[in-house]
Structures are given as C-alpha cells and as structure tokens.
Write an enzyme that holds these catalytic residues in place. Structure first.
Site, short mmCIF file in Angstrom:
data_model
loop_
_atom_site.label_atom_id
_atom_site.label_comp_id
_atom_site.label_asym_id
_atom_site.label_seq_id
_atom_site.Cartn_x
_atom_site.Cartn_y
_atom_site.Cartn_z
CD GLU A 177 5.23 4.66 14.37
OE1 GLU A 177 4.85 5.49 15.23
OE2 GLU A 177 4.80 3.49 14.34
CB SER B 2 -9.25 8.39 -4.13
OG SER B 2 -8.15 8.91 -3.43
CG HIS C 21 -7.48 -0.58 3.56
ND1 HIS C 21 -7.30 -1.25 2.37
CD2 HIS C 21 -7.96 0.64 3.23
CE1 HIS C 21 -7.66 -0.48 1.36
NE2 HIS C 21 -8.06 0.68 1.86
CB SER C 22 -5.32 3.21 4.84
OG SER C 22 -6.54 3.55 5.47
#
Length: 425
Positions: free
Chosen positions: A101, A186, A315-316
């Site tokens: 959030e 990443s 996923h993200s």
C-alpha cells in the site's frame, strides 16, 4: 573364435576420476557403454527416441487441512519453534500488506510481496545460521526467520541513512553480512553460479557449511542456471538450489516456459540429487531442506529442490496480473490451498495454537510494522560521500576529483540539491 575376440578388449570396470580400469573380456559380450562420456548407459538394439520418462513425484508431509499423512514424517520441532515460524509467516503477511500500500501511495518506489508463498520460511528453519543465502526477490521470510528486524526492512525500502546498503539499491534488495545473506541483485539468475562458487570455497575450507540459492522457474530459463548447476555438479559444490515454481514468470505461465517435467528433471540431467516438494507445505519444505543440507555438507554434493506453489500476488508493483490470468483463478487458489491456513491447522491439531490468537498476533504485527515504517520514513537519505565508497580499497584520483566537483556543486546550489534531506555523515 574370431580374431576380434582373441584381442584384449578394453572394458571399464568402474568409474574413478583420473583413473582407468580395464579387463580383457571380449567387448562383444559387454552391455554397458564404454565411451568416456557415457557414465551409466546400456546398449540397446531398439531404435527409439526418448521423449519422456516417469514424472517426478511431489513430496508432501501434510494435507491442506494440516493433517500429517505419515507419522514417521511428523517434524521434530518444539512448540516454541513451530509458533515462531508461524508468527513469522503472519508478520511477513502484515509487512507485505503495509509496504504494498505504501508503494501505491508513492511513499516507496517499488515492492514485491510473498502472498501465497509464505511456506518458504520452512527452508530457513532447516539451515545453519552460518550457511550463506543467495536470494532472488521473494526471500524476505528467510531474513525474518534469521532475525532481520522490521526496522532493517523499512530502512532498506526507504534507502535512508540507516539502510545497510547505504541507499544504493532499489527496495526489497536486502543484504546483511551479519546474517549471511548476500545482497540481492536485479539481473535474473546471476546468483546461481555465484552460489556454486561460494559453496566450492566452503568445501575447500572444510567448515561443514553450504550455500542455498533461491530462484524462480523463470530464472531457470537463463543460461546462468545451466552454467551454475553444471559447475556445482562437476566440482562437487555443497549448494542447495531451491527453485520456487509458482506458475508464472511475471506474465509468462509455466506451460509457455518448458515442455519437460518441470525444473526437477533438469537437476537429474546434470547428475544432481533432486526432489520435488509441495511448496505450500511448510513441513515438506523443512524436511527436504534439512535432508538436502546433510547431503550437501557431508557428501560435498549439490542438491536441487523444486517447490511447487502458486503466486497469489502480482509479480511486483510494476505488474497487473489480471492482464494474463483471471481474478477467479487467484481467488480459487487462495481458498483451496493457503500455506498460512495450512500451518495454523497443523498447530491447532497439535494443541499449540488457540483459534483466537491469529487476530491478536496479526494486529500486533501490523502495529509493529507501522511503527517501524513511520520511523524509517522520518530518517534522512544516506550521506552523499557514500557514493564513492566500498568499491576500491583506496579511492583513485579520478574518483577523488569527481567527489570534489560534486561537493563544490552541492555547496554552491544547496537548495537545488536539497542538501538538508541528506545525512551529514
């Protein structure tokens, strides 16, 4: 007797690295293939292409109602250990809700949740504290189990002055030397060969430790996966490869990624001891990881675990999974097989958890997460001089020159560079 059978025929008796053993029996009677590249193959007189083999089974300890299916596999854990694991699952869930959030509100730049995959914590519980962890993206639960604090999670996601990474990484790219958790990077799958190399170093040191490397089934499509597993197998590296097969590599479903028997079959292809487990069954994960660690450290061998699970979350925060799967599919999975509900049912069956405790623990966890969140949000960004540190043992003149130029610019235009938002030291 033919001239051929009178000649001393070469026949390998047993494989031993660096040595060849021979017999003088007639090679025409041999059934085993003798070529150096065929380690365990029989001759056949049938022209047949192999397209599939028997599917690898999925190991399970308890069903979706938390009932242990075979008492011989009931985990040997104490009440306190089991309750701690379950509480960490609830804390992880609360933290994911708050930070997801927060990203949607623009307070942090990025986030990835672990909804539906909380059982991964079982693997962390089976490891030694000094075993080195190479994570991918969804291993926050492993860090929680190892003692990473909520404040440390929040400081990293905010990239503030107390962030262990000194603000150099995007959110959820955790790392801690103290807890033997390599900093996440990443680029996909780079940790797989790195874990093999670190494990090889541990083998040479002889300290009876191993590495564990987490990755998704999507990462197994990368070249680094194949290079890493082959390196680990041929060098005898004590590494546990943990593949989290959650059905989707961002928007690509498993069916579009491979046609073989999942990822587990690839481990067998590389000569690696392999097991497939129910990835929503925390005790199946715990037992498999514990057994895998014993193989790795005692036999100096790699092990592959494929954990079958389902990614309930997007996923993200950069992804909208409704574009490639229905909301009903996600809802059905959440109801049908939830790892948190499963673990809670097991605890209740043991008499180790009261029905009303969930609400209280979740409420407390959310309050603690919000408190850590608020504190992290107030802290300043890391000092600018950290930009030039931790790469070279001694900073070269070229970087010293750049550092001086930046300091001069910041001093000249303090309002533009918002210097008050950065820590001084």
């Amino acid at each position: 007797m033919s001239l051929l059978c009178k000649l001393p025929a070469l026949r390998r008796i047993a494989y031993s690295p660096g040595k060849l053993a021979f017999s003088t029996s007639c090679y025409a009677l041999r059934k085993k293939v003798m070529f150096p590249g065929a380690l365990n193959s029989d001759y056949s007189h049938t022209l047949e292409f192999v397209s599939n083999v028997q599917s690898i089974p999925t190991y399970q300890v308890m069903d979706t109602d938390g009932k242990v299916l075979d008492s011989a596999h009931d985990p040997c854990v104490t009440k306190d250990e089991a309750r701690t694991i379950y509480k960490n699952m609830l804390v992880l869930n609360a933290m994911d809700q708050v930070l997801y959030e927060a990203q949607r509100q623009g307070r942090i730049s990025f986030y990835m949740t672990s909804f539906g995959e909380e059982a991964l914590i079982g693997s962390a519980a089976a490891l030694h504290p000094k075993d080195m962890v190479f994570g991918q993206y969804r291993e926050a639960g492993v860090l929680l189990q190892r003692g990473f604090t909520l404040a440390q999670f929040m400081n990293q996601c905010y990239s503030n002055e107390l962030d262990l990474g000194k603000g150099r990484q995007m959110p959820i790219h955790y790392g801690t030397k103290e807890l033997c958790f390599q900093t996440i990077s990443s680029p996909l799958a780079t940790q797989i060969p790195q874990a093999a190399g670190a494990a090889y170093a541990m083998r040479r040191e002889g300290n009876k430790q191993c590495t564990i490397c987490y990755f998704g089934e999507g990462a197994a499509s990368e070249g680094d996966f194949h290079a890493g597993l082959n390196m680990a197998a041929t060098l005898g590296c004590p590494v546990i490869y943990y593949c989290r097969n959650n059905g989707y590599a961002i928007s690509t479903p498993s069916i579009e990624q491979y046609r073989g028997d999942g990822i587990a079959s690839r481990g067998i292809g590389y000569g690696i001891d392999t097991i497939r487990v129910d990835g929503n069954d925390i005790w199946a994960i715990y037992a498999a990881t514990k057994a895998a660690r014993e193989i790795a450290v005692e036999q100096n061998k790699p092990v592959l675990i494929e954990a079958m699970t389902y990614r309930v979350s997007h996923h993200s925060t950069s992804d909208d999974s409704s574009a490639y799967r229905s909301k009903k599919e996600v809802e059905d999975w959440s109801k049908r097989d939830n790892p948190i509900s499963r673990m809670r049912a097991w605890l209740e069956n043991k008499g180790w958890w009261a029905r009303g405790e969930d609400a209280e623990v979740s409420k407390t966890a959310k309050a603690e997460v919000l408190a850590a969140f608020a504190a992290a949000e107030k802290l300043k960004k890391p000092a600018i001089h950290h930009l030039f540190e931790d790469v070279y043992d001694e900073i070269p003149q070229s970087l010293m020159k750049e550092k001086a130029e930046i300091e001069e610019l910041v001093k000249k235009y303090p309002d533009y560079y918002q210097v008050n938002e950065f820590a001084r030291q």
